[in-house]
Scaffold this motif. Structure first.
Motif, short mmCIF file in Angstrom:
data_model
loop_
_atom_site.label_atom_id
_atom_site.label_comp_id
_atom_site.label_asym_id
_atom_site.label_seq_id
_atom_site.Cartn_x
_atom_site.Cartn_y
_atom_site.Cartn_z
N ALA A 336 62.67 21.06 51.92
CA ALA A 336 63.92 20.28 51.95
C ALA A 336 65.01 21.07 52.69
N PHE A 337 65.05 22.38 52.45
CA PHE A 337 66.03 23.22 53.16
C PHE A 337 65.76 23.21 54.67
N LEU A 338 64.49 23.31 55.04
CA LEU A 338 64.13 23.31 56.47
C LEU A 338 64.41 21.95 57.11
N ASN A 339 64.47 20.90 56.27
CA ASN A 339 64.84 19.57 56.77
C ASN A 339 66.33 19.28 56.62
N ASP A 340 67.09 20.34 56.33
CA ASP A 340 68.55 20.20 56.17
C ASP A 340 68.95 19.25 55.05
N GLU A 341 68.08 19.13 54.04
CA GLU A 341 68.41 18.22 52.94
C GLU A 341 69.15 18.93 51.81
N ILE A 342 68.90 20.22 51.64
CA ILE A 342 69.61 20.97 50.60
C ILE A 342 70.12 22.27 51.19
N SER A 343 71.01 22.93 50.45
CA SER A 343 71.58 24.19 50.92
C SER A 343 70.70 25.36 50.49
N PHE A 344 70.99 26.53 51.04
CA PHE A 344 70.19 27.71 50.74
C PHE A 344 70.18 28.02 49.24
N LEU A 345 71.35 27.97 48.63
CA LEU A 345 71.43 28.30 47.20
C LEU A 345 70.79 27.24 46.32
N ASP A 346 70.60 26.05 46.88
CA ASP A 346 69.90 25.02 46.11
C ASP A 346 68.44 25.38 45.86
N ILE A 347 67.87 26.22 46.73
CA ILE A 347 66.43 26.49 46.61
C ILE A 347 66.08 27.07 45.24
N PRO A 348 66.67 28.21 44.85
CA PRO A 348 66.32 28.72 43.51
C PRO A 348 66.77 27.78 42.39
N ALA A 349 67.86 27.05 42.63
CA ALA A 349 68.34 26.12 41.60
C ALA A 349 67.32 25.02 41.34
N VAL A 350 66.74 24.49 42.42
CA VAL A 350 65.70 23.46 42.27
C VAL A 350 64.51 24.04 41.50
N VAL A 351 64.15 25.27 41.85
CA VAL A 351 63.00 25.89 41.19
C VAL A 351 63.26 26.07 39.69
N GLU A 352 64.43 26.58 39.38
CA GLU A 352 64.74 26.85 37.97
C GLU A 352 64.76 25.54 37.16
N LYS A 353 65.42 24.54 37.70
CA LYS A 353 65.49 23.27 36.98
C LYS A 353 64.11 22.65 36.81
N SER A 354 63.28 22.78 37.84
CA SER A 354 61.93 22.22 37.74
C SER A 354 61.13 22.95 36.65
N MET A 355 61.30 24.27 36.61
CA MET A 355 60.59 25.05 35.59
C MET A 355 60.98 24.61 34.18
N ASN A 356 62.25 24.22 34.03
CA ASN A 356 62.70 23.80 32.70
C ASN A 356 62.25 22.39 32.35
N LYS A 357 61.93 21.59 33.38
CA LYS A 357 61.61 20.18 33.13
C LYS A 357 60.13 19.92 32.90
N VAL A 358 59.29 20.54 33.72
CA VAL A 358 57.86 20.21 33.66
C VAL A 358 57.25 20.71 32.35
N SER A 359 56.37 19.90 31.76
CA SER A 359 55.81 20.26 30.45
C SER A 359 54.88 21.46 30.57
N PHE A 360 55.02 22.37 29.60
CA PHE A 360 54.29 23.63 29.62
C PHE A 360 52.85 23.44 29.16
N ILE A 361 51.93 24.06 29.88
CA ILE A 361 50.52 24.09 29.45
C ILE A 361 50.08 25.55 29.45
N ALA A 362 49.60 26.02 28.32
CA ALA A 362 49.33 27.46 28.17
C ALA A 362 48.10 27.91 28.95
N THR A 363 47.00 27.16 28.88
CA THR A 363 45.78 27.56 29.60
C THR A 363 45.22 26.35 30.35
N PRO A 364 45.81 26.09 31.51
CA PRO A 364 45.44 24.87 32.24
C PRO A 364 44.06 24.97 32.87
N THR A 365 43.41 23.82 32.98
CA THR A 365 42.19 23.70 33.81
C THR A 365 42.64 23.48 35.25
#
Lengths: 390, 390
Positions: A336-365
């Motif tokens: 998204a950053f390379l497509n000029d859709e988000i700013s540089f600082l948005d990159i880690p912010a998107v990652v952090e928010k995604s980590m908090n949202k997606v449901s946790f699986i301890a030992t995934p297949t």
């Protein structure tokens, strides 16, 4: 004594690692030959490479298949397309080693297929271990497959471990150039452009990894990768900023002795080391000269300005599908950053928010990794469209 | 699994290396025991060590023999004196390894005796290889004896070569702190005193080697030693000044990759590495911290102000008995300097003149080495008495 020729499959042959690997093959025709070449989009370069190296087979993205098929019709080279074909060609009996150099999550399945077939892996695709390290390393162990790192930092650690595998690692230092924005603050980073971020001071690499270097997520991914490659806990892995990129990483053993691997920043060396291990082969690569580097400097990373490293430590500590989510969200955010859709600082912010949202699986297949990857991408994608929340 | 105890003979146990080796034995009673201790003059410390470590035998200089004999009469410890005794105790069946830490030419015969008896050598006495490298290395090869270097630089190279013995060395860099007079010119050196020369910036060592560091003859001797230890030509050995003494030396392989061994300047680490090789044993030695060393610097040695390095290269190139002459003349000159008989700049001058005077022998026998050593000492001695000519 006749030299045995190692026949290699290069997955991602038109990328930065792939093309440099072919330079090494070209320089060592008595030691290496090419059995498989694969590329997603760059059909013309793939065709050129295929004609030059005469592999047994090539695999290309679906929309380029007809073009490549036609261009190679007079050559004795099989042309395939699709994910299944990719998994099949690496398993061919005539493949002695697989260089996994497809960028991102896309490289996971073919690497697993190669391990399943018992092929030694030269691993340039760090996402394979970041995303599914538990699964991949246990499979490699089961199949007796060695994974030789190609990343310069991990190659450095691996080179330092030669002759030391019986000795305990106390800790490792992964060096980081600090990227183009070393020493800058968040205010500065809020203004940087794609062009700024793509100017890496030392290394010439693909665009995804260059942006990852600018955010320092690249180092974060490397922390997780190192954990799986060398069996280390998060607290055994330190990051040290070394702007000259001469010391590529260091190992500290339990007697306190430190070993470092050094050289000019040139990916050919770690690629060659992985392809020829345990042999070092004479090269004409430009040599390091202390006269050009009278001072090698080191500083602590700024974890506040570059939160990606901490996100990676967090993902590693919590484990499960979180590194997979971190990686997927990061791939979407960088794109998204390379497509000029988000700013540089948005990159880690998107990652952090995604980590908090997606449901946790301890030992995934593997299926659950794939599902987590999709879920994280969807989440990150929607975040990049609602910039206001970042 | 029961740990096997390695029984060691420490030749020169009251010196800097010897006492630090005993610290390592003290810290590892389940891995090391002391079979032999030897000292020339420091009888009281030898007695104290003998009572603490209960060796099978001790050897002491003749004028201290009666004193030591009496002090140890109630202990089950044999007391000997003389060069012959030294050669006999290292050959005892109960000795598993010999730490050769006698300073100077005096350490040669006992080291040869140990090799003849097939004992692995931890070599802290660099003169053994400087003086008679051809003889000693061919004897070691014949007897299948490994020589493990204890000098920090050579230990660094050796550590970097673990797992790499099948790979060709392109070159090595021996690092040098530059000693207390780094950056000074000849005019300054013409005024320095013994006290100035004994102040080494980084390493705590005996007085002979500390003066050798100040003249840089120590690095010269190390060049010759490295040549024999690692089978290198003079042009494969570079010296680089590294004032912080953190990188202890480096190896460059023929693929261009460089490996370095690093750590705080502490002789205990290389001593321990030699005693336990190939095992690294957990230690409490103070750890290196990048925060304390934000910059590691490197510069070319000033071969004009410090001619000792060039003298050593010359001796190495011409070979034969010349390194022996260089070493003997240097021992006499350093001793004369420590006795305030000659000035600092006289040291390399005495060495150079002695090298030009003593008759050249291309492939000396041990007897001829001993004769060359005597001749060189006589020559150097007479030079130190006729200061005017220097």
């Amino acid at each position: 004594m006749k030299q045995e020729i190692r026949r290699i499959a290069i997955l991602g042959s038109t990328g930065s690692i792939g093309t440099q690997a072919l330079d090494i093959v070209r320089a060592n025709p008595e030691r290496l030959s090419v059995e498989v070449l694969t590329a997603q989009n760059n059909a013309d370069l793939l065709i050129e490479q295929a004609i030059a190296f005469e592999p047994n087979a090539v695999v290309v993205g679906e929309d380029k298949y007809a073009h490549v098929k036609e261009a190679l019709q007079k050559h004795d080279i099989k042309v395939y397309t699709g994910a299944e074909a990719l998994c099949q060609v690496v398993q061919m009996e005539t493949v002695d080693m697989v260089l996994a150099a497809i960028v991102g999550f896309a490289g996971l399945r073919s690497t697993i297929a190669a391990i399943e077939a018992g092929k030694p892996i030269a691993l340039a695709n760090k996402e394979t271990l970041v995303v599914a390290g538990a699964l991949v390393t246990s499979l490699a162990k089961e199949k007796g497959v060695n994974i030789y790192p190609v990343d310069s930092e991990h190659s450095a650690i691996f080179q330092c471990l030669a002759g030391e595998f019986h000795n305990k690692i106390e800790k490792i230092y992964l060096t980081a150039s600090g990227g183009p924005f070393r020493g800058k603050d968040k205010k500065f980073l809020s203004t940087v452009t794609k062009a700024d971020a793509l100017k890496h001071p030392n290394w010439s690499m693909g665009s995804k990894i260059t942006i990852d270097s600018a955010t320092m997520m690249n180092k974060g991914l490397e922390i997780i990768e190192a954990g799986w490659l060398f069996g280390l806990k998060p607290e055994q892995i330190d990051v040290i900023i070394h702007p000259q990129s001469i010391i590529h990483s260091l190992v500290q053993f339990e007697d306190g002795s430190i070993k470092a691997q050094m050289g000019l920043p040139d990916m050919k060396l770690p690629i060659q080391y992985a392809l020829f291990y345990p042999q070092r082969v004479a090269s004409t690569f430009k040599r390091f000269d202390f006269a050009a580097y009278p001072s090698l400097t080191f500083e602590k990373p700024d974890m506040n300005t570059f939160p990606a490293i901490q996100l990676a430590y967090d993902a590693m500590k919590k484990g499960g599908n979180l590194p997979c989510v971190l990686n997927a969200a990061n791939e979407v955010a960088v794109s998204a950053f390379l497509n000029d859709e988000i700013s540089f600082l948005d990159i880690p912010a998107v990652v952090e928010k995604s980590m908090n949202k997606v449901s946790f699986i301890a030992t995934p297949t593997l299926q659950e990794y794939i599902a987590s990857d999709s879920e994280a991408r969807k989440e990150a994608h929607s975040l990049t469209k609602t910039k206001i929340s970042l």
